[in-house]
Design a protein around this motif. Sequence first.
Motif, mmCIF file in Angstrom:
data_model
loop_
_atom_site.group_PDB
_atom_site.id
_atom_site.type_symbol
_atom_site.label_atom_id
_atom_site.label_comp_id
_atom_site.label_asym_id
_atom_site.label_seq_id
_atom_site.Cartn_x
_atom_site.Cartn_y
_atom_site.Cartn_z
ATOM 1 N N LEU A 1 0.812 -1.213 0.000
ATOM 2 C CA LEU A 1 0.000 0.000 0.000
ATOM 3 C C LEU A 1 0.848 1.266 0.000
ATOM 4 O O LEU A 1 0.489 2.250 -0.646
ATOM 5 C CB LEU A 1 -0.940 0.010 1.212
ATOM 6 N N HIS A 2 1.961 1.266 0.710
ATOM 7 C CA HIS A 2 2.760 2.491 0.855
ATOM 8 C C HIS A 2 3.124 3.142 -0.477
ATOM 9 O O HIS A 2 2.937 4.351 -0.623
ATOM 10 C CB HIS A 2 3.986 2.234 1.722
ATOM 11 N N PRO A 3 3.618 2.405 -1.484
ATOM 12 C CA PRO A 3 3.925 3.067 -2.759
ATOM 13 C C PRO A 3 2.692 3.674 -3.437
ATOM 14 O O PRO A 3 2.783 4.721 -4.082
ATOM 15 C CB PRO A 3 4.534 1.958 -3.618
ATOM 16 N N ILE A 4 1.538 3.034 -3.273
ATOM 17 C CA ILE A 4 0.293 3.566 -3.849
ATOM 18 C C ILE A 4 -0.038 4.904 -3.202
ATOM 19 O O ILE A 4 -0.353 5.883 -3.889
ATOM 20 C CB ILE A 4 -0.868 2.558 -3.651
ATOM 21 N N LEU A 5 0.045 4.957 -1.884
ATOM 22 C CA LEU A 5 -0.273 6.197 -1.174
ATOM 23 C C LEU A 5 0.764 7.283 -1.445
ATOM 24 O O LEU A 5 0.411 8.459 -1.577
ATOM 25 C CB LEU A 5 -0.395 5.934 0.330
ATOM 26 N N GLU A 6 2.026 6.905 -1.546
ATOM 27 C CA GLU A 6 3.072 7.879 -1.861
ATOM 28 C C GLU A 6 2.834 8.493 -3.238
ATOM 29 O O GLU A 6 2.958 9.711 -3.417
ATOM 30 C CB GLU A 6 4.441 7.216 -1.807
ATOM 31 N N PHE B 1 -0.461 10.637 6.022
ATOM 32 C CA PHE B 1 0.443 10.333 7.122
ATOM 33 C C PHE B 1 0.376 8.847 7.433
ATOM 34 O O PHE B 1 -0.572 8.161 7.051
ATOM 35 C CB PHE B 1 0.067 11.138 8.367
ATOM 36 N N HIS B 2 1.366 8.380 8.155
ATOM 37 C CA HIS B 2 1.461 6.977 8.535
ATOM 38 C C HIS B 2 1.520 6.853 10.051
ATOM 39 O O HIS B 2 2.258 7.581 10.704
ATOM 40 C CB HIS B 2 2.724 6.362 7.908
ATOM 41 N N VAL B 3 0.721 5.933 10.596
ATOM 42 C CA VAL B 3 0.789 5.584 12.015
ATOM 43 C C VAL B 3 1.160 4.118 12.102
ATOM 44 O O VAL B 3 0.469 3.267 11.531
ATOM 45 C CB VAL B 3 -0.558 5.832 12.736
ATOM 46 N N ASP B 4 2.256 3.826 12.774
ATOM 47 C CA ASP B 4 2.651 2.441 13.008
ATOM 48 C C ASP B 4 1.858 1.947 14.220
ATOM 49 O O ASP B 4 2.029 2.453 15.331
ATOM 50 C CB ASP B 4 4.154 2.339 13.267
ATOM 51 N N CYS B 5 0.980 0.973 13.994
ATOM 52 C CA CYS B 5 0.093 0.482 15.064
ATOM 53 C C CYS B 5 0.867 -0.142 16.215
ATOM 54 O O CYS B 5 0.393 -0.139 17.352
ATOM 55 C CB CYS B 5 -0.908 -0.520 14.493
ATOM 56 N N ASP B 6 2.052 -0.696 15.925
ATOM 57 C CA ASP B 6 2.863 -1.285 16.991
ATOM 58 C C ASP B 6 3.506 -0.211 17.870
ATOM 59 O O ASP B 6 3.703 -0.414 19.064
ATOM 60 C CB ASP B 6 3.962 -2.180 16.408
ATOM 61 N N GLU B 7 3.832 0.935 17.273
ATOM 62 C CA GLU B 7 4.486 2.012 18.008
ATOM 63 C C GLU B 7 3.491 2.977 18.650
ATOM 64 O O GLU B 7 3.843 3.689 19.594
ATOM 65 C CB GLU B 7 5.431 2.776 17.080
ATOM 66 N N SER B 8 2.261 3.033 18.131
ATOM 67 C CA SER B 8 1.227 3.931 18.670
ATOM 68 C C SER B 8 -0.074 3.158 18.884
ATOM 69 O O SER B 8 -1.095 3.449 18.253
ATOM 70 C CB SER B 8 0.997 5.104 17.712
ATOM 71 N N PRO B 9 -0.048 2.173 19.777
ATOM 72 C CA PRO B 9 -1.254 1.358 19.973
ATOM 73 C C PRO B 9 -2.445 2.166 20.495
ATOM 74 O O PRO B 9 -3.598 1.798 20.245
ATOM 75 C CB PRO B 9 -0.811 0.297 20.984
ATOM 76 N N GLU B 10 -2.173 3.278 21.183
ATOM 77 C CA GLU B 10 -3.277 4.092 21.682
ATOM 78 C C GLU B 10 -4.070 4.720 20.543
ATOM 79 O O GLU B 10 -5.296 4.832 20.617
ATOM 80 C CB GLU B 10 -2.766 5.159 22.668
ATOM 81 N N LEU B 11 -3.399 5.123 19.464
ATOM 82 C CA LEU B 11 -4.113 5.671 18.299
ATOM 83 C C LEU B 11 -4.889 4.568 17.589
ATOM 84 O O LEU B 11 -6.029 4.779 17.162
ATOM 85 C CB LEU B 11 -3.136 6.334 17.321
ATOM 86 N N ALA B 12 -4.281 3.397 17.457
ATOM 87 C CA ALA B 12 -4.976 2.268 16.823
ATOM 88 C C ALA B 12 -6.240 1.937 17.615
ATOM 89 O O ALA B 12 -7.303 1.681 17.036
ATOM 90 C CB ALA B 12 -4.048 1.069 16.735
ATOM 91 N N SER B 13 -6.152 1.983 18.917
ATOM 92 C CA SER B 13 -7.306 1.705 19.764
ATOM 93 C C SER B 13 -8.357 2.803 19.641
ATOM 94 O O SER B 13 -9.556 2.529 19.520
ATOM 95 C CB SER B 13 -6.848 1.563 21.212
ATOM 96 N N GLU B 14 -7.920 4.046 19.671
ATOM 97 C CA GLU B 14 -8.851 5.180 19.587
ATOM 98 C C GLU B 14 -9.702 5.122 18.326
ATOM 99 O O GLU B 14 -10.883 5.467 18.347
ATOM 100 C CB GLU B 14 -8.066 6.497 19.618
ATOM 101 N N PHE B 15 -9.114 4.668 17.222
ATOM 102 C CA PHE B 15 -9.835 4.619 15.950
ATOM 103 C C PHE B 15 -10.305 3.211 15.593
ATOM 104 O O PHE B 15 -10.671 2.948 14.452
ATOM 105 C CB PHE B 15 -8.968 5.231 14.836
#
Length: 106
Positions: free
Chosen positions: A36-41, A54-68
Amino acid sequence: MSLRAISSASFQESIQENKVTMVDFSTKWCPPCKKLHPILEELEGEEKNRLSIFHVDCDESPELASEFSIMAAPTVIVFHNGEPVDKLIGLRPKGVYQAALARYAP
């Protein structure tokens, strides 16, 4: 070009722009995410006047993954005027992301 990574600290500021913002919630180890990344770029390069991605790494920001309520990677959430307006789950063709952009930034 590479998608700009954001975290909890910079999330709200990043999506408050007056254009459409897409946020890719994914992980480094996910094969569909890597496709997906090349498509979005490419899409961001073509539509930089109307779109930020923008990109959110779910492993590094689990609170954002949970919020959404991210249950699968990749998931792209479309924000318009800072509000989530669409959620695209899984790897989709580029045209699906272009159509989402067209709905909110004609």
